[in-house]
Design a protein around this motif. Structure first.
Motif, PDB file in Angstrom:
ATOM      1  N   ILE A  76       5.440 -30.639 -37.394  1.00 37.51           N
ATOM      2  CA  ILE A  76       6.327 -31.286 -36.435  1.00 37.51           C
ATOM      3  C   ILE A  76       7.308 -30.248 -35.890  1.00 37.51           C
ATOM      4  O   ILE A  76       7.857 -29.446 -36.641  1.00 37.51           O
ATOM      5  N   VAL A  77       7.543 -30.292 -34.575  1.00 36.14           N
ATOM      6  CA  VAL A  77       8.616 -29.507 -33.966  1.00 36.14           C
ATOM      7  C   VAL A  77       9.815 -30.431 -33.794  1.00 36.14           C
ATOM      8  O   VAL A  77       9.709 -31.504 -33.182  1.00 36.14           O
ATOM      9  N   ASP A 145       2.978 -28.626 -42.328  1.00 35.67           N
ATOM     10  CA  ASP A 145       2.315 -29.322 -43.426  1.00 35.67           C
ATOM     11  C   ASP A 145       1.458 -28.325 -44.200  1.00 35.67           C
ATOM     12  O   ASP A 145       0.576 -27.676 -43.610  1.00 35.67           O
ATOM     13  N   VAL A 146       1.695 -28.204 -45.502  1.00 34.38           N
ATOM     14  CA  VAL A 146       1.001 -27.207 -46.318  1.00 34.38           C
ATOM     15  C   VAL A 146       0.384 -27.868 -47.543  1.00 34.38           C
ATOM     16  O   VAL A 146       0.716 -29.001 -47.900  1.00 34.38           O
ATOM     17  N   ARG A 174      12.718 -24.246 -47.260  1.00 28.62           N
ATOM     18  CA  ARG A 174      13.565 -24.062 -46.080  1.00 28.62           C
ATOM     19  C   ARG A 174      13.801 -22.569 -45.887  1.00 28.62           C
ATOM     20  O   ARG A 174      14.287 -21.888 -46.790  1.00 28.62           O
ATOM     21  N   VAL A 175      13.470 -22.079 -44.694  1.00 24.13           N
ATOM     22  CA  VAL A 175      13.628 -20.665 -44.371  1.00 24.13           C
ATOM     23  C   VAL A 175      14.537 -20.557 -43.161  1.00 24.13           C
ATOM     24  O   VAL A 175      14.213 -21.053 -42.078  1.00 24.13           O
ATOM     25  N   LEU A 176      15.677 -19.917 -43.325  1.00 23.25           N
ATOM     26  CA  LEU A 176      16.614 -19.732 -42.218  1.00 23.25           C
ATOM     27  C   LEU A 176      16.110 -18.609 -41.313  1.00 23.25           C
ATOM     28  O   LEU A 176      15.925 -17.477 -41.756  1.00 23.25           O
ATOM     29  N   TYR A 182      15.522 -23.398 -38.603  1.00 25.69           N
ATOM     30  CA  TYR A 182      14.765 -23.243 -39.841  1.00 25.69           C
ATOM     31  C   TYR A 182      13.269 -23.400 -39.609  1.00 25.69           C
ATOM     32  O   TYR A 182      12.833 -24.153 -38.733  1.00 25.69           O
ATOM     33  N   LEU A 183      12.487 -22.698 -40.427  1.00 27.84           N
ATOM     34  CA  LEU A 183      11.104 -23.065 -40.668  1.00 27.84           C
ATOM     35  C   LEU A 183      11.098 -23.902 -41.935  1.00 27.84           C
ATOM     36  O   LEU A 183      11.670 -23.508 -42.953  1.00 27.84           O
ATOM     37  N   LEU A 184      10.451 -25.063 -41.879  1.00 27.73           N
ATOM     38  CA  LEU A 184      10.338 -25.953 -43.027  1.00 27.73           C
ATOM     39  C   LEU A 184       8.874 -26.067 -43.420  1.00 27.73           C
ATOM     40  O   LEU A 184       7.994 -26.073 -42.554  1.00 27.73           O
ATOM     41  N   PHE A 185       8.615 -26.153 -44.710  1.00 26.53           N
ATOM     42  CA  PHE A 185       7.256 -26.314 -45.221  1.00 26.53           C
ATOM     43  C   PHE A 185       7.261 -27.492 -46.173  1.00 26.53           C
ATOM     44  O   PHE A 185       8.044 -27.530 -47.127  1.00 26.53           O
ATOM     45  N   ARG A 186       6.358 -28.466 -45.906  1.00 24.50           N
ATOM     46  CA  ARG A 186       6.304 -29.699 -46.682  1.00 24.50           C
ATOM     47  C   ARG A 186       4.888 -29.921 -47.176  1.00 24.50           C
ATOM     48  O   ARG A 186       3.939 -29.874 -46.383  1.00 24.50           O
TER      49      ARG A 186
END
Length: 288
Positions: A76-77, A145-146, A174-176, A182-186
């Protein structure tokens, strides 16, 4: 002297810009209907103005939308736009151009989930300084999505190789990657499509240092120019295991396009509702 503030919260680390998300689109007319008319973004008036590509401005970031077989980001963006009611009005109006595609939208309490004509998911939020910083318009996150079990290695990759602040919080990595972005990975058990070549673009302070660490592991996928290179594979630094794939276009702070000022229009102003001097939109909130 005792300091009353937590100074570490102001450290950006090595990554200082999330400039664009690049997704191929097969139809520029429908892309214009979605990104410009429905979402209310602004086509860049200065660069890439032909019919084979479109750059759509959203605060300090962009979507890049070259013509080609549709690409789908696995995630998702996240966007912030200034007015939810106006957004919903635009989204409803856009149905006339986008019927027969995957286009749609659904309201939730604190956001609106929008699907582009080719299935990409956009989550649109109202401005909220506590959640997203002091922005009226912007791209506060890109969430991927990972596979299950990959989050600790992803955190290690961005922390140790990219040297970006990265942590596990509330079941996500969470990557700043810029101020307030952020880049988020879920993790998800849902089957994911094969990676199709879409990319994101970041800028690094230590451009050469990250290149060396990636090259040592054979991870550089393309050498573009003096100011730019790319990598695709996110691996666990502890064992080299492949965790996720998305192309990262990496620019230096000396890249000619670094922090280029972008034009953002006020989507509430039309030829029928016009006020002189209100055509442009300040992406940041005014002083408190």
């Amino acid at each position: 002297m005792e300091c009353p503030w937590n100074r570490t919260t102001e450290s950006l680390g090595n990554v200082v810009e999330l400039q664009h998300v690049n997704l191929r689109v097969p139809d520029q007319l429908k892309a214009t209907a979605f990104y410009i008319s429905a979402l209310g973004l602004t086509r860049d008036p200065y660069l890439v103005t032909g019919i084979d590509n479109m750059w759509a401005n959203v605060g300090v970031s962009q979507f890049h939308l070259p013509t080609g077989p549709a690409q789908k980001l696995r995630g998702i963006v996240g966007l912030v736009v200034p007015d939810r009611a106006q957004l919903l009005h635009r989204l409803q109006n856009a149905r006339r151009w986008l019927d027969g595609t995957q286009y749609g939208f659904e309201e939730a309490a604190d956001h609106v989930d929008v699907t582009c004509p080719w299935g990409n998911r956009i989550r649109v939020h109202a401005p909220d300084a506590e959640r997203f910083g002091r922005i009226n318009l912007g791209m506060p996150y890109v969430a991927f999505d990972v596979a299950p079990g990959t989050l600790p290695g992803i955190v290690r990759f961005y922390r140790d190789i990219v040297q970006a602040p990265a942590s596990l919080e509330n079941d996500e990595a969470r990557v700043l990657v810029a101020n307030g972005q952020y880049l988020l990975f879920r993790e998800t058990d849902a089957p994911q499509p094969e990676y199709d070549g879409h990319h994101i673009q970041l800028a690094f302070v230590d451009f050469g240092g990250v290149h060396a660490r990636l090259a040592e592991r054979g991870l550089i996928s393309q050498e573009d120019s003096q100011h730019q290179y790319r990598f695709i594979d996110i691996v666990d630094p502890e064992n080299g295991k492949l965790l996720f794939q998305v192309e990262h276009e990496i620019r230096s702070m000396t890249h000619p396009l670094f922090m280029r000022k972008l034009v953002n229009r006020n989507a509430a102003v039309t030829n029928l509702i016009y006020a002189t001097g209100h055509e442009s939109l300040a992406w940041a909130m005014p002083p408190e």
